[in-house]
Design a protein around this motif. Structure first.
Motif, mmCIF file in Angstrom:
data_model
loop_
_atom_site.group_PDB
_atom_site.id
_atom_site.type_symbol
_atom_site.label_atom_id
_atom_site.label_comp_id
_atom_site.label_asym_id
_atom_site.label_seq_id
_atom_site.Cartn_x
_atom_site.Cartn_y
_atom_site.Cartn_z
ATOM 1 N N VAL A 40 0.851 -1.196 0.000
ATOM 2 C CA VAL A 40 0.000 0.000 0.000
ATOM 3 C C VAL A 40 0.887 1.246 0.000
ATOM 4 N N LEU A 41 0.664 2.110 -1.010
ATOM 5 C CA LEU A 41 1.397 3.366 -1.125
ATOM 6 C C LEU A 41 0.561 4.549 -0.638
ATOM 7 N N PHE A 42 -0.740 4.520 -0.969
ATOM 8 C CA PHE A 42 -1.658 5.601 -0.603
ATOM 9 C C PHE A 42 -3.043 5.018 -0.359
ATOM 10 N N THR A 43 -3.844 5.741 0.422
ATOM 11 C CA THR A 43 -5.274 5.474 0.522
ATOM 12 C C THR A 43 -5.990 6.811 0.374
ATOM 13 N N VAL A 44 -7.204 6.753 -0.142
ATOM 14 C CA VAL A 44 -8.013 7.963 -0.297
ATOM 15 C C VAL A 44 -9.349 7.719 0.378
ATOM 16 N N ASP A 45 -9.707 8.607 1.281
ATOM 17 C CA ASP A 45 -10.994 8.549 1.976
ATOM 18 C C ASP A 45 -11.881 9.654 1.440
ATOM 19 N N GLY A 46 -13.158 9.346 1.275
ATOM 20 C CA GLY A 46 -14.119 10.330 0.792
ATOM 21 C C GLY A 46 -15.229 10.543 1.788
ATOM 22 N N CYS A 47 -16.392 10.845 1.263
ATOM 23 C CA CYS A 47 -17.554 11.209 2.067
ATOM 24 C C CYS A 47 -17.943 10.128 3.070
ATOM 25 N N GLY A 48 -17.810 8.854 2.675
ATOM 26 C CA GLY A 48 -18.201 7.771 3.574
ATOM 27 C C GLY A 48 -17.429 7.765 4.877
ATOM 28 N N THR A 49 -16.169 8.186 4.833
ATOM 29 C CA THR A 49 -15.325 8.226 6.025
ATOM 30 C C THR A 49 -15.351 9.606 6.670
ATOM 31 N N LEU A 50 -15.225 10.643 5.842
ATOM 32 C CA LEU A 50 -15.133 12.008 6.365
ATOM 33 C C LEU A 50 -16.488 12.589 6.748
ATOM 34 N N GLY A 51 -17.566 12.053 6.147
ATOM 35 C CA GLY A 51 -18.909 12.507 6.484
ATOM 36 C C GLY A 51 -19.304 13.837 5.876
ATOM 37 N N ALA A 52 -18.545 14.329 4.896
ATOM 38 C CA ALA A 52 -18.865 15.610 4.270
ATOM 39 C C ALA A 52 -18.678 15.501 2.761
ATOM 40 N N GLU A 53 -19.665 15.948 2.006
ATOM 41 C CA GLU A 53 -19.575 15.962 0.547
ATOM 42 C C GLU A 53 -18.479 16.927 0.114
ATOM 43 N N GLY A 54 -17.793 16.571 -0.966
ATOM 44 C CA GLY A 54 -16.800 17.463 -1.540
ATOM 45 C C GLY A 54 -15.522 17.587 -0.732
ATOM 46 N N GLN A 55 -15.234 16.596 0.126
ATOM 47 C CA GLN A 55 -13.989 16.587 0.885
ATOM 48 C C GLN A 55 -13.326 15.221 0.749
ATOM 49 N N LEU A 56 -12.020 15.235 0.476
ATOM 50 C CA LEU A 56 -11.249 14.006 0.292
ATOM 51 C C LEU A 56 -9.982 14.095 1.119
ATOM 52 N N LEU A 57 -9.486 12.940 1.570
ATOM 53 C CA LEU A 57 -8.253 12.908 2.348
ATOM 54 C C LEU A 57 -7.329 11.839 1.764
ATOM 55 N N LEU A 58 -6.130 12.253 1.360
ATOM 56 C CA LEU A 58 -5.114 11.348 0.835
ATOM 57 C C LEU A 58 -4.126 11.053 1.951
ATOM 58 N N ARG A 59 -3.909 9.746 2.186
ATOM 59 C CA ARG A 59 -2.970 9.303 3.217
ATOM 60 C C ARG A 59 -1.838 8.529 2.552
ATOM 61 N N ASP A 60 -0.676 8.517 3.214
ATOM 62 C CA ASP A 60 0.438 7.726 2.699
ATOM 63 C C ASP A 60 0.233 6.262 3.106
ATOM 64 N N GLY A 61 1.167 5.400 2.747
ATOM 65 C CA GLY A 61 1.053 3.967 3.031
ATOM 66 C C GLY A 61 1.037 3.614 4.499
ATOM 67 N N HIS A 62 1.457 4.541 5.357
ATOM 68 C CA HIS A 62 1.455 4.315 6.809
ATOM 69 C C HIS A 62 0.199 4.880 7.469
ATOM 70 N N GLY A 63 -0.698 5.462 6.676
ATOM 71 C CA GLY A 63 -1.932 6.023 7.212
ATOM 72 C C GLY A 63 -1.839 7.468 7.641
ATOM 73 N N GLU A 64 -0.693 8.111 7.408
ATOM 74 C CA GLU A 64 -0.523 9.522 7.782
ATOM 75 C C GLU A 64 -1.170 10.424 6.732
#
Length: 198
Positions: A40-64
């Motif tokens: 795993v190099l990256f993960t991307v979380d969207g509305c399902g995790t963040l709970g807000a439309e139009g917001q995304l979070l990119l994490r590195d392979g360690h979850g940071e």
């Protein structure tokens, strides 16, 4: 090419990123980016995790968290012919400086328009990168202002027997920032109503 997010996400070699969508019911959707060895190099979380439309979070392979991406809102945006997204660096204090902006033409006004991406702070040029092709068909290319291919998306059945729109790859050329490319892919995913959107 200067990195957009960080030089630690740049490689001297061409890199194939494999993207797998997560079901919305598992970890709130989004997607996972691995290399050919399934690391795993990256993960991307969207509305399902963040709970807000139009917001995304990119994490590195360690979850940071490394990049927070937000769709601009408000009355000015509602009247505009383009939707605008901004990517912000994440640091130990939270959301930091803006590093890129993406302008998406509103589809009901324009058809087959290219998506422009600007690096912050803006220099002389109003845009530095452009997305061409169809994300929905997993056939799009990110090019720089000079026309050089930065990254190209596709589905190769030889690489993954289960290749589909849920599993696809992006080939990033040497010297380009992979985290920046994944940030653009995250926005395209959301625009097309896929795994990062509720």
């Amino acid at each position: 090419m200067a990195p957009v997010v960080s030089k630690i996400f740049c490689s001297l070699h061409q890199t194939m990123l494999i993207i797998r969508k997560r079901p919305l019911v598992v970890n709130g959707g989004g997607f996972v980016v691995t290399n050919y060895t399934q690391r795993v190099l990256f993960t991307v979380d969207g509305c399902g995790t963040l709970g807000a439309e139009g917001q995304l979070l990119l994490r590195d392979g360690h979850g940071e968290p490394i990049l927070f991406i937000r769709k601009k809102g408000g009355i000015v945006q509602a009247l505009s012919v383009q939707n605008q997204w901004r990517g912000y660096l994440m640091d130990y204090e939270g959301v930091g400086n803006s590093v890129f902006s993406l302008r998406e033409p509103k589809s009901y006004l324009t058809k087959n328009c290219k998506i422009k991406v600007s690096v912050e702070p803006k220099g002389k040029n109003s845009w530095e990168f452009e997305v061409q092709g169809s994300f929905a068909e997993r056939a799009c290319t990110i090019k720089d202002r000079r026309g050089n291919v930065v990254a190209q998306m596709g589905v190769q059945r030889e690489i993954d027997a289960m290749a589909s729109k849920d599993v696809y790859h992006v080939v990033v050329q040497p010297g380009y920032d992979q985290a920046f490319v994944v940030g653009i892919i995250a926005v395209l995913d959301n625009i097309n109503g896929e795994s990062t959107r509720c």
